[in-house]
Each structure stands twice: as structure tokens, then as C-alpha cells.
Design a protein around this motif. Sequence first.
Motif, mmCIF file in Angstrom:
data_model
loop_
_atom_site.group_PDB
_atom_site.id
_atom_site.type_symbol
_atom_site.label_atom_id
_atom_site.label_comp_id
_atom_site.label_asym_id
_atom_site.label_seq_id
_atom_site.Cartn_x
_atom_site.Cartn_y
_atom_site.Cartn_z
ATOM 1 N N MET A 2 0.829 -1.204 0.000
ATOM 2 C CA MET A 2 0.000 0.000 0.000
ATOM 3 C C MET A 2 0.864 1.254 0.000
ATOM 4 N N LEU A 3 1.784 1.306 0.948
ATOM 5 C CA LEU A 3 2.731 2.409 0.954
ATOM 6 C C LEU A 3 4.080 1.919 0.453
ATOM 7 N N GLU A 4 4.619 2.695 -0.456
ATOM 8 C CA GLU A 4 5.882 2.287 -1.054
ATOM 9 C C GLU A 4 6.819 3.487 -1.014
ATOM 10 N N VAL A 5 7.855 3.382 -0.217
ATOM 11 C CA VAL A 5 8.835 4.467 -0.181
ATOM 12 C C VAL A 5 10.072 3.985 -0.899
ATOM 13 N N ARG A 6 10.480 4.722 -1.920
ATOM 14 C CA ARG A 6 11.612 4.266 -2.735
ATOM 15 C C ARG A 6 12.759 5.244 -2.653
ATOM 16 N N ARG A 8 24.202 21.765 1.289
ATOM 17 C CA ARG A 8 23.092 20.821 1.318
ATOM 18 C C ARG A 8 23.478 19.665 2.208
ATOM 19 N N LEU A 9 22.722 19.505 3.259
ATOM 20 C CA LEU A 9 23.038 18.441 4.188
ATOM 21 C C LEU A 9 22.001 17.337 4.042
ATOM 22 N N LYS A 10 22.500 16.110 4.037
ATOM 23 C CA LYS A 10 21.574 14.987 3.907
ATOM 24 C C LYS A 10 21.023 14.622 5.269
ATOM 25 N N VAL A 11 19.722 14.595 5.359
ATOM 26 C CA VAL A 11 19.093 14.208 6.605
ATOM 27 C C VAL A 11 18.626 12.776 6.499
ATOM 28 N N ILE A 12 18.084 12.464 5.340
ATOM 29 C CA ILE A 12 17.710 11.080 5.078
ATOM 30 C C ILE A 12 18.372 10.688 3.763
ATOM 31 N N ASP A 13 19.003 9.558 3.803
ATOM 32 C CA ASP A 13 19.890 9.216 2.702
ATOM 33 C C ASP A 13 19.477 7.887 2.106
ATOM 34 N N GLY A 14 18.491 7.947 1.255
ATOM 35 C CA GLY A 14 18.121 6.749 0.518
ATOM 36 C C GLY A 14 17.402 5.705 1.347
ATOM 37 N N VAL A 15 16.240 6.040 1.813
ATOM 38 C CA VAL A 15 15.467 5.082 2.589
ATOM 39 C C VAL A 15 14.370 4.496 1.710
ATOM 40 N N SER A 16 14.254 3.185 1.763
ATOM 41 C CA SER A 16 13.153 2.529 1.057
ATOM 42 C C SER A 16 12.429 1.651 2.047
ATOM 43 N N GLY A 36 13.888 10.283 -4.894
ATOM 44 C CA GLY A 36 13.100 9.139 -4.506
ATOM 45 C C GLY A 36 11.620 9.410 -4.627
ATOM 46 N N SER A 37 10.817 8.457 -4.201
ATOM 47 C CA SER A 37 9.383 8.636 -4.368
ATOM 48 C C SER A 37 8.636 8.008 -3.206
ATOM 49 N N VAL A 38 7.429 8.507 -2.983
ATOM 50 C CA VAL A 38 6.530 7.910 -2.008
ATOM 51 C C VAL A 38 5.236 7.618 -2.759
ATOM 52 N N THR A 39 4.811 6.387 -2.711
ATOM 53 C CA THR A 39 3.587 6.019 -3.403
ATOM 54 C C THR A 39 2.605 5.469 -2.390
ATOM 55 N N LEU A 40 1.418 6.018 -2.393
ATOM 56 C CA LEU A 40 0.387 5.542 -1.476
ATOM 57 C C LEU A 40 -0.775 5.033 -2.309
ATOM 58 N N GLU A 41 -1.116 3.804 -2.092
ATOM 59 C CA GLU A 41 -2.197 3.156 -2.848
ATOM 60 C C GLU A 41 -2.031 3.397 -4.342
#
Lengths: 341, 334, 316, 528, 319
Positions: E1-5, E17-25, E64-69
Motif C-alpha cells: 500500500m505504501l511504497e517508499v523508494r 546541502r546536508l543529507k538528513v535522510i539518505d536513501g530510505v526505502s 526518490g518517491s513515495v507512493t500511497l495506494e
Amino acid sequence: MSADRQAPAERPLLEMRDVARFFDVSPPWYQRLFGGGSRRVLRAVDGVDLDLPRGRTLSLVGESGCGKSTLARLAVGLYPLSRGSIRFDGMEMSVRDGSFAERRTRRRIQMIFQDPFASLNPRWRVARIIGEPIRVHEPGTGEAERRSRVRELLEMVGLDADAAARYPHQFSGGQRQRISIARALAARPDLLICDEPTSALDVSVQAQILNLMRELQEELGLTYLFISHDLSAVRFISDYVGVMYLGRLVEWGEAETLFRNPRHPYTRKLLESVPNLAEPGRARTPIAGEVPSPLSPPPGCHFNPRCPLAMAKCRTDTPGMVRTGPGGVRCFAVEEETATA
Amino acid sequence: MTRLLPFMLYRLGQGVLVMLVVAFISFSLFTHVGDPINNMLGEEVDETYREQLREDLGLNDPVPVRFIRFVGNAVQGEFGVSYRNSIPVAQLFGERLPATLELVFAAAVIALALGIPAGVYAAIHRSRPSAQVIQILSLIGISLPTFVTGILLIYVFSISLDLLPSFGRGEVVDLGWWSTGFLTASGLKALVLPAVTLALFQLTLIMRLVRSEMLEVLRTDYIRFARARGLPDRLIHFRHAVRNTLVPVITITGLQIGSLVAFAIITETVFQWPGMGLLFIQAVQFVDIPVMSAYLVLIAFFFVVINFIVDILYHAVDPRLSGTLSDGSGKGMP
Amino acid sequence: MTSQHPAGQARRLLRPVARLWQSDLVWSFRNTPYAVVSLALVLAIAVTALCAHWVAPHDPFDLASFNILDSELPPAWVEGGSPEFILGTDTQGRDVLSLIIYGARLSLLVGLASVVFGLVLGVGLGLLSGYVGGWVDALVMRTADVKLSFPAILVALLVNGVARGFLPPEMHGQIAIPVLIFSIGMSGWVHYARTVRGIVMVERRKEYVLAAQIVGRKGWEVALLHVLPNTMSPVTVIATINLATAILLEATLSFLGVGVPPTEPSLGTLIKVGSEYMFSGIWWVTAFPSLLLVVLVLAVNLLGDWLRDALNPNLQ
Amino acid sequence: MQWMRTTGLSALAVAGCLIAAPASSETLRFAASGDAASLDPYAYYTTFTSGFLQNVYEPLVRYDETLNFEPALAVEWERTSPTTWRFRLREGVTFHNGNPFTADDVVASLNRARAENSPYIVATSAISDVEKIDDHTVDIHLDGPYPVLLNDLAGVLILDREWMEANDTLRPVNPSKGEESYATTNANGTGPFMIESRRPDAETVFVVNPGWWDEPEHNLDRIVFTPIKSAATRVAALLSGEVDLIMEAPLHDLARIERTEGLKVLSGKDLRVMFLGLNQGAAELNASTVKGRNPLSDVRVRQAIYQAIDIDALNQKVLRGLATPTGILVAEEIQGYDAELAPRAAAHDADAARALLAEAGYPDGFDVGMDCPNDRYVNPDQVCQAIAAMLAKIGVDVNYTSSTKSIYYKKMLSGGADIYLFGWASTPQLDAYALLNSVMHSKDGSKRGKWNPGGYHNARLDELVEQIQVEIDMDKRQEMISEAFRLHKNDYGTIALYRQPLTWAAKQEIDALQLADNKIRLWWITKN
Amino acid sequence: MLEVRDIHVEVEIRRRRLKVIDGVSLSLARGETLGIVGESGAGKSMLGNAIAGMLEPPLHIAGGSVTLEGRRIDDLKGEELRAVRGRRIGMVFQDPLTSLNPLFSIGDQLVETITTRLGIGRAEARRRAIALLEATGLPDPAERLGHYPHQFSGGMRQRVVLALALCLDPVLVIADEPTTALDVSVQAQIIRLLDRLCREHGSAVILITHDMGVIAEATERVAVMYAGRIVEIGPTERVIRAPRHPYTRGLMASIPPIDRRPDRLAQIAGSMPRIGTVLPGCPFSPRCPSAVARCHEAIPALAGGNGHLAACWLDEAAS
């Protein structure tokens, strides 16, 4: 282990007798005058008896509003007592006469605070922060000597000597807590009051600080009064544990005994509400209801509305402390149980 | 109400105290301001008569005697008779008060009606150039002293464009003892320039205050939570945020109205607005002690009343201040 | 301390400077163009004003040097102007450029001095009030209330009147400026006092203050050593904005006739005198001092704005 | 003494009032810097108030267009004894409320003016009694010989006795005792205009008195007066056409007004002569580093100061050439003026001035204080600063203080000022005596020398003043006055400067007669 | 259902530019409860905010992307983004007191949310609000609707917050430290309530916390974050009992046990690197007791079977 029968040498370092602290939280006078409101008293700490043996750790646990922090501040002399007495190394601490002896004694009690961000003056360099107790209590100390003391203290708490030149905001929470400890140690104390020293820290850092505290205790023979709501941390650090609920000490005793065999229903419930990592997925059994406002605690035993064992008596009368070994418990149910046993 | 009423009574008592102190300060100060006699009489009047008048005016009595006399009279609404106009001060004030109050009211309305939206806009669109332009423009408006602004406005709108009158109140309509300029076209036209001049400073202050308070509010958790619930921006900004912004704004605005009354001294002088400020500055120059003392007492009275209203508004806006006590255990230990 | 390499020593000495240069505040400053421009303007005006004696082409206080026959000359580039008086002359024949340079000096002096006075008084009372609490607090705060019921102009008029009343007339000339400073300062202290009190009420419950008490510091030591320095950021911001207000208030007071004497004009006095000539075509008498005042007040205000934003942790 | 001037014949006057006023429906709006302090003619003794009120109330004797006496409510008068004057009153005159004007009104009015609290006691101090002979004749008895009774009476306006009685205002009020007077806010005179409405400091509306005994020369039927304190705003009001006429138009705006189409400037010479007072009587100056002696006590120093002042430059630049430099402290129109003394005592000559200073022992000059009011007179601040600059050129270093008039007067009168700017208009009597007595006579504690805080003293002059007071032979009196002025001039007792300019500005269509006493006479104004 | 890529979150401070989140899936199934655990500064709250589109400038999604449903939601703006918030994704913040507008009654806030988002009448909305509050266990909901936040206790407030988060029936609830501000005894109540409500509404839950105990009790799967990356993810029980990443192991060991008293706690040396620290290798390598040369050179990817993945070169699965 009543105080009077103790030989001087074995006398507890800190003795609290019927310690109470009330705060006047009445509405302003005009409100009472015109609005018919009455005086209200917050009984933050109400009749606590405790002994803290030399070189050991006593922890106080309880939820918010139980008075544990107030008790800590009473011990360190930030508030005057409303009732009762506190003796430190045999000396009456409720007397504030500003005498040399009093000041010398007060120096021996230092404190570590909860919030590593608020407990260090952001405008001062670390050297000055740690050096402050030396400056105040050993005014004769020279600059160089003070500097070397500061370096020693920094090393003692596991920080680099070059930390001295920096400002608090350049450190992480754990490092700041170390600086706090170093400042407390700079006064060469016997007793350290630790008010939730790890609850603002992450677990991995908490482990560092807890380890450090135990090391320092062994090394320097310190006595700790440890305040926390985190039972795991308490379990690790304590020799003795007291459980507080709404200003009263409901149970206290040796840590081992208390954790293995809690007597007071509140203590039991509290222990049950700690999630057990050993059994993931197992839901805890929460205590029903919430902690009532300390402004209007229920009559009788304060815990009675939430207590599964509550009897009629609990709603009217206040149970006294029943001594069980080196400790005690305040509960009618436990009293009856002991009586029948 | 159970908490509001005693509080109000308390504030009232405090107000009385404040007024007594003000009365004392103002009175004792004025005994040193100068000698009114030379203004009352031309150069040609001889000294015996001067001394006589000084005696008659009670100027030779000791200060405490004069103060007690002053307070005693003031309580009955008697402030004596103006040295300059020979009219009872109360009557003078009765004539002048409506002018000043209408001016201050108009200025306050302008300041609030423009200041609050401008501040809200500047806060919501903090990084937009338009918001920054508003910020800087508002500052330019207050970088000039009021009297220069006033004269400039007269120059532009009265002399060059011939749109608005340069002085006075225009036609007024008497409603009982209150004379109002709100009901005639000329009265309203005459109000524009002085009210704008007076409002300018407060406008900027309110705008800036609203902006910074709004910025604070927009950062709070409840605004974030409202966003997280997907409430439209319109609702979040103008219902949730503005209302929370108003709490501190009310206090400051209340105090600012006090300084509107004071700054009216300048505006009224520039525009010959027949109000209290003009009266006061003339009184100062003439050393018209009864008028000066009464003016200060009146200012203090305004202050007390405004504070009173602010307190009530506060209670109206913020439910935390009224109604039932918290029954939760949210209250931490002292 | 072993012998050090001179370069190393220099580096050591420069380290705080470098750290300052890298600090958030300075970084924010360097990257806020309007702040840089504002500061440059304020500094330029301040330095020029400070060196008025050397910079100004004429000395407007040297009565013997100006000639009434030179009065009301327009600026040099306007027909009838004289190159000797670049911005023209006033009704006394004084050089407008020199007047505004000296005027700015006086305005800045009065502004700064009154801000310092108000600041010291306000911070002192705020600290006392917040730290001691109880009836002292009540007294200070009620006094502040009373003071607030007398807005700045009134206070200044009062103080001025009283000072003139109490002091012998011969001294009026010399007291004008101190009285002005006092009255403008008096009108500003409440702001500092309230702010500092507010901060102190928060700070004194903070654990570092408790720690200092436990360490054994006396009350006043805690207040001065620990609490006071932590109230300084907002105080600086208020002071900046207050400086602009003070300069304006001084101008307003001279409109009411209680400002600095016209022989030693401040910007405010110059504008006040000049504003009377607004319709008569002698525009330069008021235009140039007004322009300078606008630039000065605007720059100081913008600087204050920037400072407030830069010191506000929430805005970063 | 014979009947004096009997020009305005009562018959003609009565006829005049029967003829309808010139057909017009003009409203005049005019503005001045301040308002009349009160509608009560005896409440305040100031020029503007009395000028304002003489449009509503009238005196027994008034000034004509050349500031000479002409009959007003009295048609003729004679001295029946050295201490008694008889006045025949005009018949058929009515007050605005319809009451007839009779001798009772004169008696009651003069008694009111002489009452204990009245500032007009100064103008009536010579009167010992007022006696009604018949309905239209009164005798005025004097304490002793008194040459300037008519001058005094020209300033005393007549009220209606019945009206005063009905409104309980037979004597003037004392504001400090909380007394209010009906007369403060209401008026009932015999004059050409009636007050229709009035809001103090805001607006006063006059309407024509249709029953005025004199023939109106104006064509106004309504006059709206607004005080506008700020000079710039006053000018703005004229420039924007909101008012038709302004008094006290600022000098520097006159050029602009003249340039403006449809506007004009009315300028004239004020009676007021401005001069510098010098603190010469004190042992030491107040604001000087010179100690142990007083430079200003030395007539050479005073002359040096006189010669240091370039009066023409001052006039041209600061006063726009509108002032009239003079060497005597009274204007031509004033009784006692002597044209021979009018030229300046010495020419502007800075070198001579420096030489005089050196001679007096101040080769490098000295420092001295100077005080000027900043809200009285015409351009006082600029005048004083310009003078300070001129004095600086001869080495006299001036510490200049300008202050609001109440503070200025306090300091000046207490002798706290070393050099001070001051002016004397010799109104309302238009006679030199008051000046001689108050400004030139040495200070004697009570009546004389009140405005001589500088301590000028000349025994001969003092003696002369005392004689002038009682001398009724006008020629002898004039001789004595001239001598006194000459003495004062030679002593450089004060530094006479100039006659102040009198500046009004108005729309082109306004015709107004401007008299040197700076009182507005609305009955001579027409609007076309 | 939720897809974090491979999502990246950056912040620009001083033009760096500081990375706070670095490639989370990560992915989440309908109705599933996922815990995200980590120490402060690990980026767990940022991840929650990034998923819900609640990042505030200068924070932003940099990749990256966040896909919901099945619909991408990470690049939504304005109205479209608003349509997701609350309606598809509900959020619960840490402090229930500051989460509620103090000047509006809780009824106001609930009814307002329901009427504006669901477009139903006030009376109906009120009924729903009462029902919802009743479901959260708030006594006398009808009466308390008119009460203001300050009139509630901490636990009660958090119940109201839960009602607000769930009033639009979101498919996903992101709860960011929902119990941290509460007493121990209340914590358990709220956790149980969250669990029950989400089950009833069929909502999936992302529970963000630093408290392993809460994770253990309330989640089916857990992701352990360190320095902006997920270092280990898997079924909660497996991660707790058999952690594969040295960080997870250290973390677990540093928690003092409740049933015994060891002489010393295992501790991880040092502290988490500050945001913006760029390391070529595994971010944990400087603190890792068993780090080898390779750890300092390259960043390991998540790997492993049975849904239990770890990002460590020393993990068998990875190597």
C-alpha cells in the motif's frame, strides 16, 4: 535500621524524617477575597522517611507529580522544608544559618540535572563551568591549579582536555551530561543527587552515563540519590529503591527484593507496565485511569481509586509504613496479609 | 465569571491606586513648571496686582495643601477653572474629549484594519518579495517624525491636490454633550489626514508585531497538526493562527492606544484638531496648571480603562483564563 | 607554555576571529544584503558624524564664521547656489551639509546615550524584579504600569518641565541635552524591564541557575553572572530598535519645543525648524536633514530586524 | 478744555442704523494663531483678546483709521475740572439683546473693570469714581491729574448692566476659586457683530448686528474665525482656500503667498518695537566667565554691542525687509514719539565696536548669556541667532538660550538673563508713559521698573518719569518724554532694534484695513 | 500500500546541502504496523514527515518517491497535497498539549475538521465526533466536546489527538513518539488504544519512537534507523531477538534489563555523527566495535532474507 540504634560509623549519610514540602498554590488574594476561593496547598512531598547509607545508591521512582524531584531539591537545599528534618552526615540540614560549617556541608551535596541543554550556562565555556565550584569553595586555588583540576575532572568523566575551551552547545547531550557530572565532582561531594540524569538521553548514551556513574561511585565512594521514572535504569543503578505516589513514599526497600517481590499494588502495577523486551509482542497490562492531580489527591490511600485491592478503609484512612526488613510498605492490604501470615 | 469578577475588582483597585499616584506625580510636578501669571496678564500690569492674583490662585499655598485640594475636587469631577480660558476644566474637556476620542478611534481603526492584514500577509508570505517590500515601506513610514508626515500630507492633499481640508474638524453634529464629526461629509473629510498621520506609526508597529507573532504561531505544533489534518490554508491562517496571534496583539494594541492619545498632541497641533492634545500643549505653554493636571489624570484614567478592556478581551479570547479550572494533572510541579 | 612559533601564535590569536567570522550570526549577516547595506550606512553616518570636526566643511557652532547675508542659499547645483555650500545654507547662513553632519552627531549621541540609560535602568530593574520576585517585582511592575500610562512624549515633557522647574534658569542651557537623554531614556526602560523580567523568570528556573545555587553562589552573583548574560540577545534587539525610536522621539520633542537648543541643532531640531519652511520654497533646509534621518532610522531599524530574525532560533 | 472731536454725529449714526446694510451675503473666514482667551472683556489683558472683542463690544472712545480718537459710545467729552471728565453718551444705541445703552451701563462696566479681580484695574487705576448724571451723561472722577484717560478708556469695553445683573456677572471672576462667569462664554455688546456660536480654540462665528448704530463699511454677514496654532497649517489653510484671511502670516511664506494666484499679502508696521535688554545693574553676569565685574555696566560695551548689529542685514534676511529699524522704543503712532530720536544711535560698524570693547578693557571680547522666547514676537529665534552671530564677530561670545515664553519670562524677570529680546507695543493706551515707567525707570520693587530686570538706572530719567505721570500739559509732557528718551538712548540703556512687521495674508478679493495695533477690525473688511 | 523508494531528504543550511535522510526505502501493507526506531538525530521523524508531505522548508525531498495506494504523493502540491493529508494519512505528534489549538474547544476542532474535509453538516459531524471520542474512551464525550484542551489531562488529550487523526478514516497513521510525553502507566493505555483504533479503522500505522519497549509491544515489523539510513528492518521479534546489524545489537545490549542487575551495560562508544557529516563508508563504522577496512570505504546495502534485512558488510547475507 532505625537511626538511633545505629553506631556513628554506620550511620546513614542522609537521613530523612517525616520530610514534607507544601506549596501554596492558592488563587491570588483578590480571587479569594472577592470570589470566595480558598487557600490551596499542594502537598508535593508529604511525610517521607528514608535513610541513605554511605557509598550506596537509593533510587526514587514514580510518575509525574509524585514528588520525587521535589524531594531531590529538598535534599540539596533548594527548598526549605515544610515539616520534618533532613540530616546529612549527622548534621541538621534544615537549619540555614549561612555559617561556614553549613556552607562546607552543603558543598558536599551536589546535583546532576535532567536536561543536559538547560543545565549548563550557554554563555560560559566549559572550563569556567567546571571551575566555578572550585572558585567558590576553594578561593585560594591558583589559576594554573584550577586549570589542571578541570583537566583532571574532564578526563575522569571521559572527555578530552581540550573540551575546556569550548562552549556547551558544541557538545552532544551525553557529553554535556558528563560536563554536568564533572562540575558536580569539582566540589568534591560525598552525595550526588541525580534528578533524572539519563531520561533525556538516548539509550546508547544512557548506558555510557550509567556505566560512568557506577565507575565513579566505586572509585570515589560516592553516595547517589537517583531520581527516575525509568525502572530499567533504576534497576541497574540502585542498591535501594523507594516508590513514590502523589507525594508519599508507598514502598521502599533493597532493590533486589523490591524488583523480585514488590509488595505494594502500585509498585506491582508499575513493574507490570514496563514493556518487556524479552517477550516482544506481549501487551502490557496498563494501570486503569491516570494519576490524579496532586492538588486534589483522593482521600485515604492516594492510590485507592486505581487499586485492584482497595477496601473501604483505603478510601478513608491513610495506611502507615509497615516495616518489612530493611524497608517498608504503606498498604492496608499488605498489612492484613502480613498479619494473617 | 467566578474568576473574572474578582480579577476585575482587583484590577479596578489597582487602577485607582495608579490614578492616585499619577495624580500626585502630575500635580507635584506641575508646581514647578513655571509661573502662569505672566501669561495671564500682559507686560503692562504692575506687580501688586500680580502678587494679588498669585495669592488668589492659591499659588502661594504649600504643595500638600494644594494637592489635597486638587484630589478632593478631582474626585467630584472638579478640576478647577482653566487659567487660560476661564472655563471649568471639566467643561473644556467635555468639549475636547469627543474630538480626540474620535481621532484616536479613527486612527486605531486604520492602524488595526490595515496593520493586522498587512502583518498576517507578511507572515504568511514571509519569503515573497511583496512581503519584504511591505516590511521596508512600513519602516520608511515611521522614519519621519509625525509632524513632518503631517505637513507633507497637508502639502500634497490640501494644497496641491485640494482634496482634503488641512485643519480643524469640519462640521460637527451635537448629540447631547457629544459632538461628532462622523455624521457629516466635511467632518469625515477633515478626519482623514489627521487620522492617517496619527495611525501611521501604530500601523507599522501593529503590522510588525502581528507578523512576528504570527510567525511564531505558524511554527507551533497545533498549526502543524491542523495542516496534517489537511485543513485549508485559509482556515489555518485566518481562523487558527490569527486568533492565537491576537492574544499578545491585544495587550500591545491596548498600550498603543495610550500612546495614540499622547501622539495626538503632535497631530492635533499640526492639524489644529480641537482636541485634548492641542489643549494640553497650549496649557503647557500657558502653564495652565488645572488643565495640565486634569489632562494627566485623564490619561491615567484612559490607561486604566484600556487595561480593563484589554483584560476583559483577554478573557474573551483565551479560554484558558476563564471558566473552570483545569481538572487534569497537566499542571507540573512548581 | 613552551615557546611558540610566531605564526602559530598569530593563528591562535586569530582563531577567535575566524570562529566569529564562521559563526551563525556573522554568516547570516554576510548573507543578508540589506543588513550589510544597513550596517554600512549606519557606520558611514556614525563615522562621519564622529569626525564632524574634520569632515564638515564649516563649523556651525562658530558663530563668527557665518554671515547672515549668506542665508538661504540653495544647494550648489541649483541656480543661485554657491559651491562653498554644497547643500545650501539655512536661514542663519549656516552650511546645511555641516549642520546635518553635526546634527547627526548630536542625534546619535542623544539616541545612544538615552538608549544606554534606558537599557541600564530597565535591565537592572527587570533583573531585580524577575530574580527577587515578590513585592519587589510587584512594585517594579506597577511602576512600569504607571509609566506606561504616560507615553513617551508626556514623560519627556514632564521631565523637561520638572528639570527646568527645579534647576535655576541659568543652567537650562547646559541641562537641555542631559534632560533630553534622561527623558527619552525614561520613556524606554519599561520595554527592557519587562523583557528582561520575562526572560529571568524563565531562566532562573533553568537548571544551570539551580546548579549555580547548589554550587554555593550567592543570589546576586547568580543573577549577574549567570542570568544577566542570557538576557542579552533580546535586549540587543530592543536596543537597536529603541535607538531608532529615540532619534525620532528627540525630533518630536524638538517640535514641542523641549528638544535641543537651535544653536546646537540635532537632526530633529533641523527638521523642525526646516518644516516651517516647507511651503516657502526653501526646501533644502528640511529635505536634507529629513533624508538623513530617514536613512539613519531605516538602516538602524533594518539592522534591528535582521538581528531579531538572526537571534531567533525558531527562524533558522 | 473744549469739546473734543465731534465728528461722528449721533444723528447720522442713528440714520445709519436705519438704512439697510449693503446688500451682501458674504462669509469671511479668518484665522490667527490663538483664540481669544475669553468673551469677557475684562478677564484677560491681552492684545488679541481685546482686539477680538472690540468687534462685539465697544468702548466709549475708539481709534479711527489713523489711530486717533473718535467717538464711539460717547459722542462728546470734556474736562470739567482737573480731576473730572464728563462724557455725553450716544443715544439710541441698543445692546445685542435689545436693551438700550444708558449711563447705568457705563457706570456698571467701569466699576466692573475696576473691581478687585479685574486685570483692567491697570487701565482704570486713575479713576476714583464714576457718576451717573443723567441717562446719557456720566462723570468720571480721577485721583489726580491724569493725561491719558482717553487712552485708557479706548481699551475699556462697555457691557450691559441688566444683562450682567441677570447673569450674576457684575464683577470679573477668579478662575482659581472655581468661579465661572456667564460672560466668559456669552457676549452682549453694542458692536457691529454678534457672536452666533463659539467653541473655544476651535471656532467662533460672528453674525452682523443689524441694529448697529454706525454705518457698516463691510459687506459681510457672517464671519467664521478659527485659531490655527501651527504657522505652516495656517498658511496651508489659506493656500488651499479654506480661509480668506490669516493673521500672523509667517514671513518666510509671504513670497510664496504673493506668488500664488488669488492671494495677497497685507503687511504693515506693528506698534511693537523690539529691543535687546541688557543686564547692566548686576555686579556680575549670569552666564559669563568674566567674574568680579559686569561688562554690560560699561556704556562703551553697550555701544559696541549696538554697533555690532547690522540692523539692515537683520531686517533684509531674517525679517524679509518688512521690519522698520528704529532708534526709539515707541512707534510714530504713539503719544510721546519724537521723530528726532528715531534715527539709529550709531551706525553698524564692527571695527568701531571692537575698538570700543578694547577701550573698555575687553580686547578679546567676553562671553555672555542671551535669552529669547521662541513662541512670541516675529521670528524671535532667528533674530537672536543672527544677532549672536553678529556679536561673535566682535568677540562677544553668546551663550544662547531659547525657551517657551512662560519659562523665558520667569527667567528674564528674575534677572537671570544677560541679554534678552523684548518688545513693547505701548498698547492699549498708545502712550509712551507705560514704557517709560515699566522699562526705563529703575526697578523700585512695586510699581515702577517692573520690566527693567536689566537694572538700567538713570536718576534724572526716574525723576522725569514721575513728573510725566501727572503732567497734563501735553506740550510740556512731550518735552519731558523726549528728554527721557534721549537720556536712555545716549546711555544705550537698551538696544533698540526695529518695529516689528505686521503681516496678514488674504485672498485678493478681501479688502481689509490693517492698523498698527494689530487688532482686526472686521467692520472695515469687505469681500468682493 | 505504501511504497517508499530511495527517498532522500536534504536541508540547506548556509548554502550547504546536508543529507538528513539518505536513501530510505520501505513498504507497508494495508493494516500493518511498522515501527521506526532510532536515536535522536537518526532522521526517523523526518522520514515520517517526508512520507506525510509535512516537511517544512528548508527541509525538502531531494530524490526518490513515495507512493500511497498506487499514487505518487511526494511531489504533490497545494490542493492535491491537502487532499492526502488527514484523509489518506493521519498524523499524531509527540506532545498532545501543543498539538491542540488552545483557543478552540476540542469539539470545534473535531467538527471543523470533519465538516471541511468530508463536506457533511455540522450536526452530523458532531454526532461523528461524539462517536469517535467515545471510541477513544473519553468519558462523557457529548459534554466534553465543549471543553478546551487545557481542561484535559495528558492522556485524555492524546485520546483527543487520536480522534482527530482518525476522524477522516485515513489508510495510514503516522504516530511520531505518541507516548513519550506521557506517564508510564498512561503510555500503555495509549499504545493499546492506537492499536485498537487502527485495527477498527483498518489503518496501517507507522509508529516512530526511540523506545524499544514500545516497539516490542506494538509493532509487527520494525526499521532501525541510524544517521539517516535504515540499517536493519524486519519482523519485530526477529530484530529484537536476533539483531543482525552491530548497531542494533549495541542498542539492544545497552538497554538495562528489568529482571537482573548486570555489573556493566554494554555501551556503544562515541555518539551519532552530526547531520551533514559525510563518510565514505558505513555511517556506523566509526563506532562499530567490529568494523573492518571495508566498512570505512563503502556503504553497505540492505540485504537478507525472510524480510529481515540489514545493511552491514559483516552480515552474512550482505557479504
